[in-house]
Write an enzyme that holds these catalytic residues in place. Sequence first.
Site, PDB file in Angstrom:
ATOM      1  CG  HIS A 229      -0.099   0.139   2.527  1.00 49.98           C
ATOM      2  ND1 HIS A 229       0.531  -0.940   3.128  1.00 49.98           N
ATOM      3  CD2 HIS A 229       0.218   1.218   3.290  1.00 49.98           C
ATOM      4  CE1 HIS A 229       1.174  -0.541   4.201  1.00 49.98           C
ATOM      5  NE2 HIS A 229       1.016   0.776   4.327  1.00 49.98           N
ATOM      6  CG  ASP A 231       2.057   4.914   4.805  1.00 53.43           C
ATOM      7  OD1 ASP A 231       1.472   3.817   4.761  1.00 53.43           O
ATOM      8  OD2 ASP A 231       3.177   5.066   5.325  1.00 53.43           O
ATOM      9  CG  HIS A 281       5.215   0.770   2.571  1.00 51.88           C
ATOM     10  ND1 HIS A 281       4.684   1.925   2.010  1.00 51.88           N
ATOM     11  CD2 HIS A 281       4.671   0.687   3.809  1.00 51.88           C
ATOM     12  CE1 HIS A 281       3.870   2.502   2.864  1.00 51.88           C
ATOM     13  NE2 HIS A 281       3.826   1.771   3.961  1.00 51.88           N
ATOM     14  NE  ARG A 291       8.482  -6.690  10.812  1.00 48.57           N
ATOM     15  CZ  ARG A 291       8.092  -5.476  10.418  1.00 48.57           C
ATOM     16  NH1 ARG A 291       8.568  -4.386  11.010  1.00 48.57           N
ATOM     17  NH2 ARG A 291       7.225  -5.332   9.445  1.00 48.57           N
TER      18      ARG A 291
HETATM   19  C1  LIG Z   1      -3.972   8.198   9.731  1.00 46.59           C
HETATM   20  C2  LIG Z   1      -4.190   7.027   9.161  1.00 46.59           C
HETATM   21  C3  LIG Z   1      -3.332   6.440   8.111  1.00 46.59           C
HETATM   22  C4  LIG Z   1      -3.855   5.016   8.004  1.00 46.59           C
HETATM   23  C5  LIG Z   1      -5.340   5.224   8.242  1.00 46.59           C
HETATM   24  C6  LIG Z   1      -5.302   6.093   9.480  1.00 46.59           C
HETATM   25  O1  LIG Z   1      -6.531   6.733   9.728  1.00 46.59           O
HETATM   26  C7  LIG Z   1      -4.917   5.248  10.707  1.00 46.59           C
HETATM   27  C8  LIG Z   1      -4.141   3.959  10.320  1.00 46.59           C
HETATM   28  C9  LIG Z   1      -3.225   4.123   9.118  1.00 46.59           C
HETATM   29  C10 LIG Z   1      -2.982   2.788   8.424  1.00 46.59           C
HETATM   30  C11 LIG Z   1      -1.878   1.928   9.062  1.00 46.59           C
HETATM   31  C12 LIG Z   1      -1.724   0.617   8.289  1.00 46.59           C
HETATM   32  C13 LIG Z   1      -1.697   0.831   6.770  1.00 46.59           C
HETATM   33  C14 LIG Z   1      -2.841   1.796   6.350  1.00 46.59           C
HETATM   34  C15 LIG Z   1      -2.968   1.873   4.824  1.00 46.59           C
HETATM   35  C16 LIG Z   1      -4.096   1.361   7.047  1.00 46.59           C
HETATM   36  O2  LIG Z   1      -4.909   0.561   6.687  1.00 46.59           O
HETATM   37  O3  LIG Z   1      -4.198   2.008   8.248  1.00 46.59           O
HETATM   38  C17 LIG Z   1      -2.605   3.141   7.013  1.00 46.59           C
HETATM   39  C18 LIG Z   1      -3.588   4.285   6.687  1.00 46.59           C
HETATM   40  C19 LIG Z   1      -3.155   5.188   5.536  1.00 46.59           C
HETATM   41  O4  LIG Z   1      -1.992   5.592   5.448  1.00 46.59           O
HETATM   42  O5  LIG Z   1      -4.026   5.508   4.744  1.00 46.59           O
HETATM   43  O1  LIG Z   2       5.376  -2.706   9.814  1.00 46.41           O
HETATM   44  C1  LIG Z   2       5.946  -2.164   8.894  1.00 46.41           C
HETATM   45  O2  LIG Z   2       7.147  -2.320   8.665  1.00 46.41           O
HETATM   46  C2  LIG Z   2       5.170  -1.258   7.952  1.00 46.41           C
HETATM   47  C3  LIG Z   2       3.965  -0.659   8.614  1.00 46.41           C
HETATM   48  C4  LIG Z   2       3.177   0.197   7.686  1.00 46.41           C
HETATM   49  O3  LIG Z   2       3.403   0.243   6.499  1.00 46.41           O
HETATM   50  C5  LIG Z   2       2.074   1.016   8.218  1.00 46.41           C
HETATM   51  O4  LIG Z   2       1.756   0.936   9.422  1.00 46.41           O
HETATM   52  O5  LIG Z   2       1.499   1.779   7.404  1.00 46.41           O
HETATM   53 FE   LIG Z   3       2.346   1.938   5.521  1.00 45.98          FE
END
Ligand SMILES: C=C1C[C@]23C[C@@]1(O)CC[C@H]2[C@@]12CCC[C@@](C)(C(=O)O1)[C@H]2[C@@H]3C(=O)O
Ligand SMILES: O=C(O)CCC(=O)C(=O)O
Ligand SMILES: [Fe+2]
Length: 359
Positions: A229, A231, A281, A291
Amino acid sequence: MPTPSHLSSKDPRYFDFRAARRVPETHAWPGLHDHPVVDGGHSAGEDAVPVVDMRDPGAAEAVARAAEQWGAFLLQGHGVPHELLARVEARIAGMFALPATEKMRAVRRPGDSCGYGSPPISSFFAKSMWSEGYTFSPANLRSDLRRLWPKQGHDYRLFCEVMEEFHGEMRALSDRLMELFLAALGLTGEQAAAVEAEHRIAETMTATMHLNWYPKCPDPKRALGLIAHTDSGFFTFVLQLFRHGPDRRVTVPAEARDAFVVNVGDLFQILTNGRFHSVYHRAVVNCDSDRISLGYFLGPPADTKVAPLREAGGKPAYRAVTWPEYMAVRKKAFTTGASALKMVSASTDDDDLSDLISS
Ligand SMILES: C=C1C[C@]23C[C@@]1(O)CC[C@H]2[C@@]12CCC[C@@](C)(C(=O)O1)[C@H]2[C@@H]3C(=O)O
Ligand SMILES: O=C(O)CCC(=O)C(=O)O
Ligand SMILES: [Fe+2]
């Protein structure tokens, strides 16, 4: 550990990773190994993950190269004390070690961005990921964490204290990194100050913390900790990353301990008019050990429109969107297989974009 009766293995909200002796079909991902994986250590030539040392006078040029070519880099010399990172890690490990029933008190409710459970992105996929996570807002830390520790005992107080200290350090570091990013775009100190005075980007940036737990897995080749994905926000500090190239994946080197991985997010790609790009990533799992990782996500307040900065140069390549609007577009993109960034490109009609956001 037996699964508590009201959280049976059939409860879609909880999969007991600790008890799993095999990877069930629900968690088995096809096509995980269609690209070679290369080690991104410093002797890896063009695959070496870029390193930026904030103390280096050439740091801005190094950020520019990394953000243009990779959308990510390892950040060293950031000044966040090792001993604080060690305390943060120990508290997070303690939280994930809580019994399932206690963690699930804070379960993410539908439509909420904060809470405990599968990562929010998992709702777009039929297969489940080999991870659990906890998202909270450092601005509402004490009230968010009361859902996990309603009695507000010793563990609650220590967790809150260490996370408050960490947030203080990270929020200050975020401002310093934003300055470095603006310098990397070629702005002088004066121009950067004028951008800040006009848009108040650093001043209003909000932080979200997401903690990941990747339990050890009996068959790691079939499972995935976190799907590839980008961010969505401005930028993220993580403690580790996997680069997804068109034909290979690059593993973040192990010596990156204590260095933060910085990921450029989609809204930063928009802000910099595509000069810096977001990075794909993912997280894999292994059979030897659990982990944990921590993501510190920075982005604009929910009601702020993000548009390409004039100072980034060029004709604006993207339309102005708020973070929630972008998330709505991304949701649609996931279900259709389209690219969310293409859907908000300047060539998209205004009416088409409002349809995307509202439907
Ligand atoms: C601020 C944020 C980015 C995120 C969605 C969120 O509201 C909280 C969790 C974040 C996260 C972490 C894991 C990967 C990700 C794609 C997800 O599902 O939740 C990211 C979100 C993002 O960057 O869009
Ligand atoms: O755990 C990791 O190394 C990546 C985590 C991540 O990509 C995320 O929280 O958005
Ligand atoms: Fe991420």
